[in-house]
Motif scaffolding. Structure first.
Motif, PDB file in Angstrom:
ATOM      1  N   ASN A 160      -5.484  -2.435  -2.871  1.00 31.23           N
ATOM      2  CA  ASN A 160      -4.542  -2.479  -1.747  1.00 31.23           C
ATOM      3  C   ASN A 160      -4.981  -3.412  -0.631  1.00 31.23           C
ATOM      4  O   ASN A 160      -4.239  -3.586   0.339  1.00 31.23           O
ATOM      5  CB  ASN A 160      -4.309  -1.072  -1.200  1.00 31.23           C
ATOM      6  N   SER A 209       0.806  -1.221   0.000  1.00 29.21           N
ATOM      7  CA  SER A 209       0.000   0.000   0.000  1.00 29.21           C
ATOM      8  C   SER A 209       0.838   1.268   0.000  1.00 29.21           C
ATOM      9  O   SER A 209       0.300   2.368  -0.176  1.00 29.21           O
ATOM     10  CB  SER A 209      -0.960   0.017   1.193  1.00 29.21           C
ATOM     11  N   THR A 210       2.139   1.131   0.171  1.00 25.56           N
ATOM     12  CA  THR A 210       3.030   2.291   0.122  1.00 25.56           C
ATOM     13  C   THR A 210       3.929   2.273  -1.104  1.00 25.56           C
ATOM     14  O   THR A 210       4.797   3.137  -1.260  1.00 25.56           O
ATOM     15  CB  THR A 210       3.909   2.381   1.377  1.00 25.56           C
ATOM     16  N   ASP A 214      -1.602   5.119  -3.589  1.00 25.10           N
ATOM     17  CA  ASP A 214      -3.013   5.181  -3.220  1.00 25.10           C
ATOM     18  C   ASP A 214      -3.944   5.085  -4.428  1.00 25.10           C
ATOM     19  O   ASP A 214      -5.164   5.168  -4.285  1.00 25.10           O
ATOM     20  CB  ASP A 214      -3.308   6.466  -2.452  1.00 25.10           C
TER      21      ASP A 214
END
Length: 123
Positions: A74, A30-31, A54
Motif C-alpha cells: 500500500n 489503500s482502501t 489492508d
C-alpha cells in the motif's frame, strides 16, 4: 484518472513460476479491494485471487490455492500475484481489478480494470 497497469506475464514451461504486478494510480488504493482475474480463449473471465484493502484477508479459487499467492504494497500502490507450479491450464490473459467496499468474486462487481497481461504455460 484511474489506471491499473499489469506486468510480468510471459511464456513459461509447466512447473515454472511467474510474478505478476499491477501498479495502480488515481484511486484510493489503500482502501480498495484488489483482485486478479483471468480469461482463457473462448471462456469467461473468472476470479483467481482477492485481497482485502489492508491485506489481512485473501481468497483463492480452488484451482490455484496452494500454488498462487496474492499480496499488496500500500506504499507502492501495487498488487502482486506470485504464481508457482504453473500448469498449461493456467494459460490466460490475467487482469487486475479494483473495487471499493466488500470483497466480491464476480467480475461484474468490478468497475476498474487493467489492460491485462498474457500468461502462457507450455507443456
Amino acid at each position: 484518472q484511474v489506471q491499473l497497469v499489469e506486468s510480468g506475464g510471459g511464456v513459461v514451461q509447466a512447473g515454472g513460476s511467474l510474478r505478476l504486478s499491477c501498479a495502480a494510480s488515481g484511486l484510493r488504493f489503500s482502501t480498495a479491494v484488489m483482485g486478479w482475474f483471468r480469461q482463457a480463449p473462448g471462456k469467461e473471465r473468472v476470479y483467481v485471487a482477492l485481497i482485502s484493502s489492508d491485506g489481512g484477508h485473501v481468497y483463492y479459487v480452488d484451482s490455484v490455492s496452494g500454488r498462487f499467492t496474492i499480496s499488496r504494497d500500500n506504499v507502492k500502490n501495487t498488487v502482486y500475484l506470485q504464481m508457482n507450479s504453473l500448469k498449461p491450464e493456467d494459460t490466460a490473459v490475467y487482469f487486475c481489478a479494483a473495487r471499493y467496499g466488500i470483497m466480491k468474486t464476480a467480475p461484474s462487481e468490478y468497475a476498474l480494470w487493467g489492460q491485462g497481461t498474457q500468461v502462457t504455460v507450455s507443456s
